[in-house]
Design a protein around this motif. Structure first.
Motif, PDB file in Angstrom:
ATOM      1  N   SER A 107       0.822  -1.206   0.000  1.00  0.00           N
ATOM      2  CA  SER A 107       0.000   0.000   0.000  1.00  0.00           C
ATOM      3  C   SER A 107       0.858   1.259   0.000  1.00  0.00           C
ATOM      4  O   SER A 107       1.938   1.284   0.605  1.00  0.00           O
ATOM      5  CB  SER A 107      -0.895   0.019   1.247  1.00  0.00           C
ATOM      6  OG  SER A 107      -1.503   1.280   1.406  1.00  0.00           O
TER       7      SER A 107
ATOM      8  N   THR B 100       0.446   3.671   1.787  1.00  0.00           N
ATOM      9  CA  THR B 100       0.593   4.116   3.174  1.00  0.00           C
ATOM     10  C   THR B 100       1.881   3.610   3.811  1.00  0.00           C
ATOM     11  O   THR B 100       2.243   4.060   4.907  1.00  0.00           O
ATOM     12  CB  THR B 100      -0.605   3.657   4.026  1.00  0.00           C
ATOM     13  OG1 THR B 100      -0.765   2.234   3.902  1.00  0.00           O
ATOM     14  CG2 THR B 100      -1.881   4.337   3.575  1.00  0.00           C
TER      15      THR B 100
ATOM     16  N   SER C 208       4.487   4.636   3.108  1.00  0.00           N
ATOM     17  CA  SER C 208       5.298   5.857   3.198  1.00  0.00           C
ATOM     18  C   SER C 208       5.186   6.551   4.549  1.00  0.00           C
ATOM     19  O   SER C 208       6.104   7.302   4.933  1.00  0.00           O
ATOM     20  CB  SER C 208       4.894   6.830   2.087  1.00  0.00           C
ATOM     21  OG  SER C 208       3.525   7.193   2.213  1.00  0.00           O
TER      22      SER C 208
ATOM     23  N   ASP D  27       3.048   4.975   7.472  1.00  0.00           N
ATOM     24  CA  ASP D  27       2.453   4.148   8.524  1.00  0.00           C
ATOM     25  C   ASP D  27       3.499   3.256   9.195  1.00  0.00           C
ATOM     26  O   ASP D  27       3.935   2.250   8.635  1.00  0.00           O
ATOM     27  CB  ASP D  27       1.342   3.290   7.927  1.00  0.00           C
ATOM     28  CG  ASP D  27       0.523   2.564   8.987  1.00  0.00           C
ATOM     29  OD1 ASP D  27       0.954   2.545  10.162  1.00  0.00           O
ATOM     30  OD2 ASP D  27      -0.533   1.998   8.634  1.00  0.00           O
TER      31      ASP D  27
ATOM     32  N   PHE E 123      -6.085   9.127   0.004  1.00  0.00           N
ATOM     33  CA  PHE E 123      -5.205   8.797   1.124  1.00  0.00           C
ATOM     34  C   PHE E 123      -4.949  10.037   1.976  1.00  0.00           C
ATOM     35  O   PHE E 123      -5.295  11.153   1.576  1.00  0.00           O
ATOM     36  CB  PHE E 123      -3.894   8.211   0.593  1.00  0.00           C
ATOM     37  CG  PHE E 123      -4.035   6.808   0.060  1.00  0.00           C
ATOM     38  CD1 PHE E 123      -3.853   5.715   0.893  1.00  0.00           C
ATOM     39  CD2 PHE E 123      -4.367   6.576  -1.267  1.00  0.00           C
ATOM     40  CE1 PHE E 123      -3.991   4.428   0.411  1.00  0.00           C
ATOM     41  CE2 PHE E 123      -4.511   5.294  -1.757  1.00  0.00           C
ATOM     42  CZ  PHE E 123      -4.321   4.211  -0.914  1.00  0.00           C
ATOM     43  N   PRO E 124      -4.341   9.876   3.167  1.00  0.00           N
ATOM     44  CA  PRO E 124      -4.107  11.028   4.042  1.00  0.00           C
ATOM     45  C   PRO E 124      -3.298  12.131   3.351  1.00  0.00           C
ATOM     46  O   PRO E 124      -2.364  11.858   2.594  1.00  0.00           O
ATOM     47  CB  PRO E 124      -3.331  10.411   5.214  1.00  0.00           C
ATOM     48  CG  PRO E 124      -3.786   8.990   5.255  1.00  0.00           C
ATOM     49  CD  PRO E 124      -3.967   8.599   3.822  1.00  0.00           C
TER      50      PRO E 124
ATOM     51  N   MET F 172       0.602  12.404   2.762  1.00  0.00           N
ATOM     52  CA  MET F 172       1.251  11.587   1.746  1.00  0.00           C
ATOM     53  C   MET F 172       1.479  12.365   0.456  1.00  0.00           C
ATOM     54  O   MET F 172       2.432  12.104  -0.285  1.00  0.00           O
ATOM     55  CB  MET F 172       0.424  10.326   1.473  1.00  0.00           C
ATOM     56  CG  MET F 172       0.390   9.371   2.650  1.00  0.00           C
ATOM     57  SD  MET F 172      -0.736   7.980   2.423  1.00  0.00           S
ATOM     58  CE  MET F 172      -0.140   7.253   0.914  1.00  0.00           C
TER      59      MET F 172
END
Length: 317
Positions: free
Chosen positions: A62, A64, A66, A68, A124-125, A128
């Motif tokens: 994923s 994420t 990057s 998480d 995504f958040p 990112m």
């Protein structure tokens, strides 16, 4: 992940076994008219050679990854330099074959200056989308890659002078080489071809390993976004069985089976409804040579069905 979600309605054009056997014999992939005298002359100019570098297939999972810290694979990627996974010395340049760049024929990005960071994912958040990985481009590596592929009959190889690094490249690289000081070039995959084609394409790139180039295939050992579950969900049987089959086939040298995974593997079409994230493995495997030995260097899961299984391919000298 990311753009792949838009491909659910597409079907992969089937490659025949006859085509695969022709590629294996060399009937497909011979030099053609695109191999010019100038390219041949360029081929005689070699950079200094050194010990052959290993090649790698990395499951980037994923985007994420990057940000998480709870994703186990993130810690593996961050250990890359301290553990000297790719050797004691940094590579001269990095060639990334990413599952997020598909073209009809091979293409390389020819970037002079810094690579742009492509945020090719949606929903995504926000942090990112603020991440940058301004690694230098590698125009010399791009031209060398084009030269090798065209000499092997994989031309025409197109040049893209504006495309930066997609998240299949920059997300793992920002953890592996956080200083972003090693030149990076990307090579595309052709999803209307098969595993044998990509394995042979990788074989054409083998000389790069002795020229200080680190060849990375970046995809996923399993990649079915429609069957993803919550972070703490158990791994379903189909995913576990495909992942175990892949490990057994690679570690025992059954590379032809891996090339024909849709026929040979359990749940091959479920694990990879679309082959984009699996073909980078074939390229990295082919680049290591027929006598290469495979080693699993990481294994973990997220979202029930995303395997982060990653492999090293070491050439037998």
């Amino acid at each position: 992940m990311g753009q792949s979600q838009a491909r659910a309605g597409r079907s992969r054009p089937a490659a025949t076994r006859e085509e695969g056997e022709a590629e294996k014999r060399g009937d497909i992939g011979r030099p053609d008219a695109t191999t010019t005298a100038g390219a041949e002359e360029e081929g005689r100019r070699r950079v200094p050679r050194g010990p052959a570098m290993d090649t790698f297939f990395l499951s980037h999972g994923s985007p994420t990854l990057s940000i998480d810290e709870s994703i186990p694979a993130r810690h593996f990627f961050k250990s890359w330099l301290p553990a000297r996974v790719a050797g004691d010395s940094p590579p001269r340049a990095i060639l990334v074959v990413s599952g997020h760049w598909e073209t009809a024929t091979p293409a390389v990005n020819v970037i002079r200056g810094s690579n742009d960071t492509i945020h090719d994912f949606y929903g995504f958040p926000k942090p990112m989308y603020q991440l940058k990985y301004p690694a230098p481009g590698a125009p010399d590596l791009a031209q060398r890659t084009k030269e090798l592929l065209q000499q092997a009959g994989f031309g025409p190889v197109k040049e893209d002078h504006s495309r930066g690094l997609d998240h299949g490249a920059w997300v793992p690289l920002m953890l592996m080489y956080p200083d972003a000081n090693i030149p990076v070039c990307q090579l595309s995959v052709q999803t209307d071809r098969d595993g044998t084609y990509h394995y042979n394409l990788g074989k054409a790139l083998a000389p790069l390993r002795e020229e200080g180039v680190l060849i990375l295939g970046s995809g996923s050992a399993t990649h079915n976004l429609r069957k993803m579950g919550p972070p703490d969900a158990p791994v379903p049987q189909w995913a576990a069985e495909f992942d175990a089959w892949l490990k057994d086939a690679l570690l025992n040298g059954r590379y032809e089976d891996v090339n024909w995974y849709e026929e040979k593997a359990p749940h091959g079409k479920v694990a990879h409804p679309w082959p984009d994230h699996f073909y980078p493995l074939h390229v990295a495997l082919g680049a290591a040579g027929e006598s290469a030995k495979a080693e699993q260097i990481h294994q973990s899961w997220t979202n029930a069905t995303l395997s982060y299984a990653s492999y090293r391919f070491t050439t037998s000298n």
